[in-house]
Scaffold this motif. Sequence first.
Motif, PDB file in Angstrom:
ATOM      1  N   THR A  83      -1.226  -2.777  14.759  1.00  0.00           N
ATOM      2  CA  THR A  83      -2.201  -2.955  15.835  1.00  0.00           C
ATOM      3  C   THR A  83      -2.328  -4.405  16.240  1.00  0.00           C
ATOM      4  OG1 THR A  83      -4.048  -3.288  14.313  1.00  0.00           O
ATOM      5  CG2 THR A  83      -3.525  -0.999  14.949  1.00  0.00           C
ATOM      6  N   LEU A  84      -1.771  -5.305  15.434  1.00  0.00           N
ATOM      7  CA  LEU A  84      -1.894  -6.752  15.648  1.00  0.00           C
ATOM      8  C   LEU A  84      -3.367  -7.132  15.788  1.00  0.00           C
ATOM      9  CD1 LEU A  84       0.224  -9.016  15.775  1.00  0.00           C
ATOM     10  CD2 LEU A  84      -0.044  -9.024  18.256  1.00  0.00           C
ATOM     11  N   GLY A  85      -4.208  -6.392  15.080  1.00  0.00           N
ATOM     12  CA  GLY A  85      -5.634  -6.693  15.063  1.00  0.00           C
ATOM     13  C   GLY A  85      -6.394  -6.165  16.245  1.00  0.00           C
ATOM     14  N   ASN A  86      -5.798  -5.236  17.073  1.00  0.00           N
ATOM     15  CA  ASN A  86      -6.549  -4.683  18.210  1.00  0.00           C
ATOM     16  C   ASN A  86      -7.826  -4.019  17.700  1.00  0.00           C
ATOM     17  OD1 ASN A  86      -4.630  -5.536  19.982  1.00  0.00           O
ATOM     18  ND2 ASN A  86      -3.582  -3.559  20.131  1.00  0.00           N
ATOM     19  N   THR A  87      -8.936  -4.312  18.381  1.00  0.00           N
ATOM     20  CA  THR A  87     -10.228  -3.805  17.925  1.00  0.00           C
ATOM     21  C   THR A  87     -10.333  -2.288  18.052  1.00  0.00           C
ATOM     22  OG1 THR A  87     -11.123  -4.209  20.134  1.00  0.00           O
ATOM     23  CG2 THR A  87     -11.421  -5.959  18.490  1.00  0.00           C
ATOM     24  N   SER A  88      -9.457  -1.624  18.850  1.00  0.00           N
ATOM     25  CA  SER A  88      -9.503  -0.166  19.013  1.00  0.00           C
ATOM     26  C   SER A  88      -8.862   0.565  17.853  1.00  0.00           C
ATOM     27  CB  SER A  88      -8.790   0.243  20.300  1.00  0.00           C
ATOM     28  OG  SER A  88      -7.410  -0.080  20.210  1.00  0.00           O
ATOM     29  N   GLY A  89      -8.096  -0.161  17.043  1.00  0.00           N
ATOM     30  CA  GLY A  89      -7.383   0.488  15.951  1.00  0.00           C
ATOM     31  C   GLY A  89      -6.078   1.121  16.374  1.00  0.00           C
ATOM     32  N   LEU A  90      -5.677   0.922  17.646  1.00  0.00           N
ATOM     33  CA  LEU A  90      -4.418   1.469  18.169  1.00  0.00           C
ATOM     34  C   LEU A  90      -3.485   0.341  18.541  1.00  0.00           C
ATOM     35  CD1 LEU A  90      -5.908   4.235  20.503  1.00  0.00           C
ATOM     36  CD2 LEU A  90      -4.978   4.547  18.190  1.00  0.00           C
ATOM     37  N   CYS A  91      -2.213   0.616  18.557  1.00  0.00           N
ATOM     38  CA  CYS A  91      -1.230  -0.393  18.962  1.00  0.00           C
ATOM     39  C   CYS A  91      -1.288  -0.592  20.469  1.00  0.00           C
ATOM     40  CB  CYS A  91       0.168   0.012  18.528  1.00  0.00           C
ATOM     41  SG  CYS A  91       0.788   1.496  19.359  1.00  0.00           S
ATOM     42  N   ASP A  92      -0.582  -1.624  20.921  1.00  0.00           N
ATOM     43  CA  ASP A  92      -0.575  -1.910  22.369  1.00  0.00           C
ATOM     44  C   ASP A  92      -0.067  -0.707  23.179  1.00  0.00           C
ATOM     45  OD1 ASP A  92      -1.439  -4.356  21.624  1.00  0.00           O
ATOM     46  OD2 ASP A  92       0.323  -5.473  22.338  1.00  0.00           O
ATOM     47  N   GLY A  93       0.998  -0.034  22.682  1.00  0.00           N
ATOM     48  CA  GLY A  93       1.578   1.104  23.423  1.00  0.00           C
ATOM     49  C   GLY A  93       0.585   2.241  23.574  1.00  0.00           C
ATOM     50  N   CYS A  94      -0.121   2.590  22.513  1.00  0.00           N
ATOM     51  CA  CYS A  94      -1.075   3.690  22.594  1.00  0.00           C
ATOM     52  C   CYS A  94      -2.294   3.308  23.432  1.00  0.00           C
ATOM     53  CB  CYS A  94      -1.523   4.087  21.188  1.00  0.00           C
ATOM     54  SG  CYS A  94      -0.218   4.918  20.241  1.00  0.00           S
ATOM     55  N   VAL A  95      -2.655   2.007  23.389  1.00  0.00           N
ATOM     56  CA  VAL A  95      -3.763   1.571  24.221  1.00  0.00           C
ATOM     57  C   VAL A  95      -3.428   1.758  25.685  1.00  0.00           C
ATOM     58  CG1 VAL A  95      -5.094  -0.456  24.938  1.00  0.00           C
ATOM     59  CG2 VAL A  95      -4.700  -0.043  22.508  1.00  0.00           C
ATOM     60  N   MET A  96      -2.202   1.336  26.085  1.00  0.00           N
ATOM     61  CA  MET A  96      -1.812   1.401  27.494  1.00  0.00           C
ATOM     62  C   MET A  96      -1.483   2.821  27.936  1.00  0.00           C
ATOM     63  SD  MET A  96       0.347  -2.087  28.163  1.00  0.00           S
ATOM     64  CE  MET A  96       1.507  -1.831  26.829  1.00  0.00           C
ATOM     65  N   ALA A  97      -1.228   3.771  27.024  1.00  0.00           N
ATOM     66  CA  ALA A  97      -0.926   5.169  27.377  1.00  0.00           C
ATOM     67  C   ALA A  97      -2.176   6.032  27.402  1.00  0.00           C
ATOM     68  CB  ALA A  97       0.077   5.755  26.392  1.00  0.00           C
ATOM     69  N   ALA A 102      -3.614   4.012  14.331  1.00  0.00           N
ATOM     70  CA  ALA A 102      -4.119   5.301  13.854  1.00  0.00           C
ATOM     71  C   ALA A 102      -3.324   6.488  14.384  1.00  0.00           C
ATOM     72  CB  ALA A 102      -5.595   5.449  14.237  1.00  0.00           C
ATOM     73  N   HIS A 103      -2.530   6.294  15.449  1.00  0.00           N
ATOM     74  CA  HIS A 103      -1.782   7.395  16.040  1.00  0.00           C
ATOM     75  C   HIS A 103      -0.314   7.366  15.649  1.00  0.00           C
ATOM     76  CE1 HIS A 103      -0.054   9.475  19.876  1.00  0.00           C
ATOM     77  NE2 HIS A 103      -0.063  10.286  18.834  1.00  0.00           N
ATOM     78  N   CYS A 104       0.354   6.229  15.903  1.00  0.00           N
ATOM     79  CA  CYS A 104       1.805   6.200  15.701  1.00  0.00           C
ATOM     80  C   CYS A 104       2.222   5.408  14.473  1.00  0.00           C
ATOM     81  CB  CYS A 104       2.486   5.627  16.940  1.00  0.00           C
ATOM     82  SG  CYS A 104       2.076   3.902  17.292  1.00  0.00           S
ATOM     83  N   CYS A 119      -4.262   6.715  24.952  1.00  0.00           N
ATOM     84  CA  CYS A 119      -4.262   7.591  23.791  1.00  0.00           C
ATOM     85  C   CYS A 119      -5.707   7.933  23.396  1.00  0.00           C
ATOM     86  CB  CYS A 119      -3.552   6.893  22.626  1.00  0.00           C
ATOM     87  SG  CYS A 119      -3.456   7.890  21.135  1.00  0.00           S
ATOM     88  N   GLY A 120      -5.869   9.235  23.106  1.00  0.00           N
ATOM     89  CA  GLY A 120      -7.181   9.678  22.701  1.00  0.00           C
ATOM     90  C   GLY A 120      -7.263  11.193  22.765  1.00  0.00           C
ATOM     91  N   GLU A 121      -8.423  11.722  22.640  1.00  0.00           N
ATOM     92  CA  GLU A 121      -8.611  13.166  22.694  1.00  0.00           C
ATOM     93  C   GLU A 121      -8.842  13.586  24.141  1.00  0.00           C
ATOM     94  OE1 GLU A 121     -11.322  16.737  20.730  1.00  0.00           O
ATOM     95  OE2 GLU A 121     -11.458  14.687  19.958  1.00  0.00           O
ATOM     96  N   HIS A 122      -7.867  14.328  24.657  1.00  0.00           N
ATOM     97  CA  HIS A 122      -7.942  14.827  26.033  1.00  0.00           C
ATOM     98  C   HIS A 122      -7.748  16.345  26.014  1.00  0.00           C
ATOM     99  CE1 HIS A 122      -7.670  10.722  27.526  1.00  0.00           C
ATOM    100  NE2 HIS A 122      -6.609  10.546  26.721  1.00  0.00           N
ATOM    101  N   PRO A 136      -6.347  15.179  19.135  1.00  0.00           N
ATOM    102  CA  PRO A 136      -7.072  13.921  18.902  1.00  0.00           C
ATOM    103  C   PRO A 136      -6.350  12.701  19.447  1.00  0.00           C
ATOM    104  CG  PRO A 136      -6.108  14.744  16.876  1.00  0.00           C
ATOM    105  CD  PRO A 136      -5.953  15.836  17.890  1.00  0.00           C
ATOM    106  N   HIS A 137      -5.085  12.680  19.391  1.00  0.00           N
ATOM    107  CA  HIS A 137      -4.320  11.544  19.903  1.00  0.00           C
ATOM    108  C   HIS A 137      -3.316  12.070  20.920  1.00  0.00           C
ATOM    109  CE1 HIS A 137      -5.995   8.558  17.220  1.00  0.00           C
ATOM    110  NE2 HIS A 137      -5.838   9.404  16.197  1.00  0.00           N
ATOM    111  N   MET A 138      -3.622  11.893  22.170  1.00  0.00           N
ATOM    112  CA  MET A 138      -2.783  12.428  23.247  1.00  0.00           C
ATOM    113  C   MET A 138      -2.536  11.325  24.271  1.00  0.00           C
ATOM    114  SD  MET A 138      -3.667  15.509  25.875  1.00  0.00           S
ATOM    115  CE  MET A 138      -3.966  16.650  24.519  1.00  0.00           C
ATOM    116  N   HIS A 139      -1.284  11.069  24.582  1.00  0.00           N
ATOM    117  CA  HIS A 139      -0.949  10.094  25.620  1.00  0.00           C
ATOM    118  C   HIS A 139      -1.052  10.761  26.991  1.00  0.00           C
ATOM    119  CE1 HIS A 139       1.505   6.980  23.133  1.00  0.00           C
ATOM    120  NE2 HIS A 139       0.288   7.167  22.663  1.00  0.00           N
ATOM    121  N   LEU A 140      -1.565  10.011  27.947  1.00  0.00           N
ATOM    122  CA  LEU A 140      -1.633  10.523  29.309  1.00  0.00           C
ATOM    123  C   LEU A 140      -0.393  10.183  30.127  1.00  0.00           C
ATOM    124  CD1 LEU A 140      -5.348   9.916  30.374  1.00  0.00           C
ATOM    125  CD2 LEU A 140      -4.263  12.035  29.639  1.00  0.00           C
ATOM    126  N   ASP A 141       0.415   9.250  29.661  1.00  0.00           N
ATOM    127  CA  ASP A 141       1.613   8.924  30.424  1.00  0.00           C
ATOM    128  C   ASP A 141       2.755   9.851  30.016  1.00  0.00           C
ATOM    129  OD1 ASP A 141       2.120   8.007  27.916  1.00  0.00           O
ATOM    130  OD2 ASP A 141       3.120   6.163  28.574  1.00  0.00           O
TER     131      ASP A 141
END
Length: 854
Positions: free
Chosen positions: A98-112, A92-94, A114-117, A158-163
């Motif tokens: 998603t390879l089926g991730n239940t969050s709807g985000l890819c692995d990179g955005c999950v580990m960064a 949903a961000h980049c 990603c979200g509304e900050h 809405p989609h902001m990486h913290l790293d």
Amino acid sequence: MKRGIGFLLSLAMLLAALGPIGAGAAVAKAAEGDLPESYYVQPPVGTCASCGAPLFAREGNWAEDQRCYDCWANDRNKWSIVLWTPPRPHCAHCGNSTLGNTSGLCDGCVMAGCGEHTQTVAVVDKATGKPVEGAMVTGGALGPAQTDASGKASKSEPHMHLDGTADVLVSCDGYQSQKLSVAVRELAETLTVELETLPEAFTIPLDLSSFVGEAYGPVLLNAEWQLEPLPFPIKVDHLLSNEVTLTRDPETGEYKGSFQLNGLAELLFQGKAAVEGEVTARWDEEQARLELVNSDVTASVTLSQDLSYLFLGVDGELTPQIRLTGAYQEDGSLHLVPAVSCSGSAYAYLGKKLEQEVLAGKVKLKLGAELTGGVNFTMQADLANGENVLQDFVQLGGNLRAVAKLLGFERTWEGYYWQYYPVVSEEDGPAYEPPQPVDRFPGRSETGTAGEDSQQFRPDAAPAFPTEEGDPVVENAGDHADPVLVPLGNGSVSSGTSGKYNGAAALFWVEDATERTEINRYRLVYSLYDGLHWGDPTPVYDDGTADFAPRAVTVNGEVYLLWQSANQEFPGMVNSSEYARSMDLYAAVLRDGQMQDVTNLTEETGGYCGMHNLEVVDGNVTAGWLANDSGDLLFAEGQNHRYEAVYEQGTWKVQREDAVAEASAPGMQALELMVPLGQADAAESVEAAGTKFYCREDGSIACERQGEELILAPDAQTSSFETVTNGELVFLYWLHAGEEGAFRLDGAFYHPGTGKCSAAQTYLGHGNALHGIDASMDGGGNVLMAYQSSDWSGTQRRSYASSDLMTAVIAPPQDMADGGVPWVLPAVSGSVLVLAVVGAVIFLMLRNHRQRKG
């Protein structure tokens, strides 16, 4: 056609194969996050079977796959040669799979994370800690945003990486802006930025390098090494000032400041620098740093003032061109890098006596060489702060005519130059051979300005109060007259405008005997002054050989004389060592107007006899000298022996003292240090009439009196002086050099008994060169002075156009002549005498009156 289609198909298949690999590599590079697991969008449920990366909860066809997306894609592409579509759904961000991730985000955005900050920057005043309202903040999600009353600026996405990191620029009117590279996580946790107010002034350092070089040029005053241009190292530190101070203009907001020179003039001389131009800078809000706007500075260094050591003065102007470029350090601070080029010319005129004292028994021997003439310098320089040291250079050139009064030998350099080159080590660059200088050294120059028809003796030129024009005894006497003037008894100075000396005196000088061959043209003569006129010049001892360096003292109206005289005539040119070894020391007594008891004191002595002096020690006239077996004029090589001769009952008794094994101190010190006559400081004083005199660091002259320092001439502004005394009164005098080679002689009288000193004043000032100055004092404190006053030839002044021999008398102030006794004492004593006389008269009248009554 088939080949073309086949080639295109193959190319398409190759691109299709490489595409996923490139994409996979890019994703893999950014796959690992910098955040701890607590910041992940969803917690990991396992690790990749291929690379060990975290795996997250999945759904759909990939739920059972034990690989991360990057490994899955690489493996798929490894065996597939057909363009394929990445698995869906997309992030949903980049937009990556998603390879089926239940969050709807890819692995990179999950580990960064990603979200509304919310990113927040708080701006405060560094000095007070108070919030700054209205500051502009740019960077990260903020851009641009102004701080509110609380000093904060905030923004969400809405989609902001913290790293990762973000560049944040904070600026505000009246403050120094700041540009920071900060972690995004810091922004999400509120970043506090302290702003400093813009200062009224900035001090900008200059990055200066040391310039070390070698100078090639002739060695002055060394007769043996005169043809050897020896190198010696120089070091120029702090060619410019260490920093530049810029002040803020309230109207434009720009920072401006004058550039200061700190050592450019001292490269050659000491001079006053006049700087024109400004350095301008401004605060760059975008870059958050001080930016150089204008830095071209022109300067002129006018050289016209008194100098210590070798040069008496200097005239001329150097015009350095200074270019500054800005360089930024790692912390963003501005430094200035100077590049200097310089051109110009200056004339330095000589007139000092180089002197070194050696004690022989009770007699102080003096190695002295008087330098006259001057150097016309031209200078070219290009210094780029060592950026390319092989291109940096300082070239100093000019013509020198320096007369060193050592047996009449002159060192004349025509077209010589000194070249300063940078010293480059093998590590810094390739070795190179600097060009050699051009030098020409005649063995001995002409004797000076005197000629057979130019020398005019004037018997009516009596010693008198100095005037601006002066009254020469001998016109065009030559450059080597070396006059000595001594009183033959006590005299006085007549009142009136003439102020002539009323007393007998004797004047000795080295005459330019033009009828002789050049090497033998120096003849010592004397003339007696009877209070009105000078007598005809008479040779002291005319043996046809050259005479030099007379010394004289007066005892009970008799004059004792010591001088150098060659023991043979030379048919032509001769080298300096052979000429020096021919020198003997003669002594004589001027008694009843006749020269008597002429004696060769060194007839049995070999080598060069010089460094001689004549003094009265314990009531006896005593001569002292050194003899150098190698004929070295500077007593720096070979062996030296001390000699002493005492005049007793009409004869001179000569005694040799212990030898000095290695002769290195006297001559080489005089050569290397160029110590002027009477050089006196706190460590090296001049003693006269039992009092030690010395120069202070501020240029004043002082003495020691009863264990305390007494400043005699606070405004002397000199580093050297001379003294003359009659045992009770002391006259101190020193030279100043002004513009266009003009000299003046200042002086003051001091009475050691009372501690009183007269005000310093100028006694000689003819508007041209003064040299060969000799002074003596009679019993009344009157100073008899002999000297030479010379006009320069041409604008370059490389030699004298004329050189007159002159005399003068300087009378002490009345309150100094009588020992500084206050006027009250004579008045009181006179009143007592009058009362005593009146009392005696009254007593006699009363006694007579009584006798009549009786």
